[in-house]
Write a protein that holds these residues in place. Structure first.
Motif, mmCIF file in Angstrom:
data_model
loop_
_atom_site.group_PDB
_atom_site.id
_atom_site.type_symbol
_atom_site.label_atom_id
_atom_site.label_comp_id
_atom_site.label_asym_id
_atom_site.label_seq_id
_atom_site.Cartn_x
_atom_site.Cartn_y
_atom_site.Cartn_z
ATOM 1 N N GLY A 41 0.784 -1.232 0.000
ATOM 2 C CA GLY A 41 0.000 0.000 0.000
ATOM 3 C C GLY A 41 0.813 1.278 0.000
ATOM 4 O O GLY A 41 0.275 2.359 -0.245
ATOM 5 N N SER A 42 2.096 1.182 0.304
ATOM 6 C CA SER A 42 2.956 2.361 0.341
ATOM 7 C C SER A 42 3.373 2.758 -1.074
ATOM 8 O O SER A 42 3.541 1.885 -1.930
ATOM 9 N N PRO A 43 3.531 4.043 -1.378
ATOM 10 C CA PRO A 43 3.489 5.224 -0.502
ATOM 11 C C PRO A 43 2.174 5.997 -0.592
ATOM 12 O O PRO A 43 2.170 7.228 -0.539
ATOM 13 N N GLY A 44 1.055 5.317 -0.709
ATOM 14 C CA GLY A 44 -0.224 6.007 -0.846
ATOM 15 C C GLY A 44 -0.600 6.784 0.407
ATOM 16 O O GLY A 44 -0.808 6.190 1.468
ATOM 17 N N HIS A 45 -0.693 8.105 0.287
ATOM 18 C CA HIS A 45 -1.001 8.936 1.463
ATOM 19 C C HIS A 45 -2.075 9.975 1.169
ATOM 20 O O HIS A 45 -2.211 10.942 1.920
ATOM 21 N N GLU A 46 -2.843 9.778 0.109
ATOM 22 C CA GLU A 46 -3.890 10.730 -0.235
ATOM 23 C C GLU A 46 -5.243 10.027 -0.330
ATOM 24 O O GLU A 46 -6.037 10.249 -1.239
ATOM 25 N N GLY A 47 -5.529 9.189 0.655
ATOM 26 C CA GLY A 47 -6.685 8.305 0.557
ATOM 27 C C GLY A 47 -7.993 8.877 1.091
ATOM 28 O O GLY A 47 -8.021 9.800 1.900
ATOM 29 N N TRP A 48 -9.068 8.287 0.610
ATOM 30 C CA TRP A 48 -10.409 8.547 1.138
ATOM 31 C C TRP A 48 -11.208 7.258 0.996
ATOM 32 O O TRP A 48 -10.851 6.360 0.224
ATOM 33 N N GLY A 49 -12.290 7.143 1.762
ATOM 34 C CA GLY A 49 -13.078 5.911 1.680
ATOM 35 C C GLY A 49 -14.161 5.848 2.737
ATOM 36 O O GLY A 49 -14.601 6.864 3.280
ATOM 37 N N LEU A 50 -14.557 4.627 3.062
ATOM 38 C CA LEU A 50 -15.694 4.339 3.928
ATOM 39 C C LEU A 50 -15.197 3.646 5.195
ATOM 40 O O LEU A 50 -14.413 2.692 5.116
ATOM 41 N N VAL A 51 -15.649 4.128 6.353
ATOM 42 C CA VAL A 51 -15.258 3.499 7.617
ATOM 43 C C VAL A 51 -15.835 2.098 7.696
ATOM 44 O O VAL A 51 -17.058 1.920 7.666
ATOM 45 N N GLU A 52 -14.950 1.109 7.783
ATOM 46 C CA GLU A 52 -15.341 -0.297 7.857
ATOM 47 C C GLU A 52 -15.493 -0.760 9.304
ATOM 48 O O GLU A 52 -16.391 -1.543 9.633
ATOM 49 N N ALA A 53 -14.604 -0.307 10.180
ATOM 50 C CA ALA A 53 -14.630 -0.713 11.592
ATOM 51 C C ALA A 53 -13.906 0.338 12.415
ATOM 52 O O ALA A 53 -13.047 1.068 11.911
ATOM 53 N N ILE A 54 -14.264 0.431 13.709
ATOM 54 C CA ILE A 54 -13.626 1.396 14.596
ATOM 55 C C ILE A 54 -13.146 0.692 15.857
ATOM 56 O O ILE A 54 -13.712 -0.318 16.285
ATOM 57 N N GLY A 55 -12.071 1.260 16.450
ATOM 58 C CA GLY A 55 -11.573 0.738 17.713
ATOM 59 C C GLY A 55 -12.485 1.119 18.867
ATOM 60 O O GLY A 55 -13.334 2.017 18.759
#
Length: 317
Positions: free
Chosen positions: A57-71
């Motif tokens: 996945g590196s060096p991708g640092h400009e991401g957006w998306g959908l929250v799948e799970a939270i701590g």
């Protein structure tokens, strides 16, 4: 999950890897897309101090998306929220980010590309430029960032002068509000043209957005006495020289507009959400290359070569 792995300079491979686990203060994001940043080109091209393969996945640092799970400790977002986030591994189907490293996206921006990190950079640079109505502002280098800064400066009521080597970039600058277009040629030619346009007063603000020595030289000549020179370009390929005598004589302020504190990135990203939602900036036309993850190498090649018409490549999942 599937993630892109930079196995060697210039070579990405799609590999199956474990979906990342999250800590109590972290969020798992199903990635919808991620921009390609020119600052990642050295890693793509190869340098002797880098080791390969790099992390999935590196060096991708400009991401957006959908929250799948939270701590368990996360309180500010919930499953199903749309977010833009800071991380370093977003060329993958899933990525993890800290709760304090994301911004929520309103319904009006859902389903649209939103590379929060570079949009936030534009907002932070604009804020530190301190542009006011009536200022004469020159932007040197009309790529993705420079075009957005033209639009922001124009919205603030400034007279905007766009300076760039490529004609198509100047065309974008005009579309984004620039009042004057000047080809980036020899320093003396640009300086003479600016002098003519401003009656010898030159520019209250000059934003250098190329990351090149020649742009610093031009900026030094065209900034007015008591003006502000803003470094927005990414200068990571060697030392630079400045005409300190002229800087002293003109009494200018010099601003390095790059941020490193996460809270500053988040501030800019939140400002960008508001600016895009309200139409103050309209980045959609600048996403010139929408590519799939298996076209990641092509996106990096275009980011490096900048063929005619290219402004920014976006990887969508």
């Amino acid at each position: 999950m599937i993630a892109a792995v930079l196995t060697n300079p210039g070579s990405f491979e799609l590999k199956t890897t474990a979906k990342p686990a999250i800590q109590p203060n972290e969020v798992l994001v199903q990635v919808a897309g991620c921009g390609i940043c020119a600052s990642s080109l050295p890693l793509w091209e190869g340098r002797e101090w880098f080791q390969y393969p790099v992390a999935p996945g590196s060096p991708g640092h400009e991401g957006w998306g959908l929250v799948e799970a939270i701590g368990d400790e996360v309180r500010t977002v919930k499953t199903g929220d749309h977010v833009a986030f800071l991380s370093g591994h977003a060329y993958a189907e899933y990525d993890v980010t800290n709760e304090n490293s994301l911004v929520k996206l309103p319904a009006s921006l859902q389903g649209k590309p939103f590379p929060g990190e570079p949009l936030g950079c534009a907002m932070n640079i604009f804020e530190r430029s301190d542009i006011k109505a009536g200022d004469t502002v020159a932007v040197i280098g009309i790529g993705f960032l420079g075009a957005l800064l033209c639009q922001l400066a124009k919205h603030a009521g400034a007279k905007v002068i766009a300076i760039s080597r490529r004609q198509y970039s100047l065309d974008y600058a005009k579309q984004y509000g620039a009042d004057e277009l000047i080809p980036l040629t020899a320093t003396w030619e640009v300086s003479n043209k600016i002098s003519e346009l401003t009656g010898g007063a030159f520019c209250d603000r000059v934003i250098e957005a190329t990351g090149k020595q020649e742009a610093i030289d031009v900026a030094t000549e065209i900034v007015s006495e008591g003006g502000r020179l803003i470094i927005a370009g990414y200068h990571q390929d060697g030392l630079r020289q400045v005409n300190m005598q002229k800087w002293n004589w003109k009494g200018i302020d010099v601003i390095n507009a790059h941020e490193r504190k996460p809270e500053r990135y988040l501030h800019g990203m939140q400002q960008a959400v508001t600016a895009v939602e309200n139409g103050v900036i309209q980045p959609g036309a600048l996403y010139t290359d929408l590519l799939s993850m298996d076209q990641l190498a092509e996106g990096f090649k275009k980011t490096s070569a900048r063929p005619d018409g290219f402004m920014k490549a976006i990887i969508t999942l």
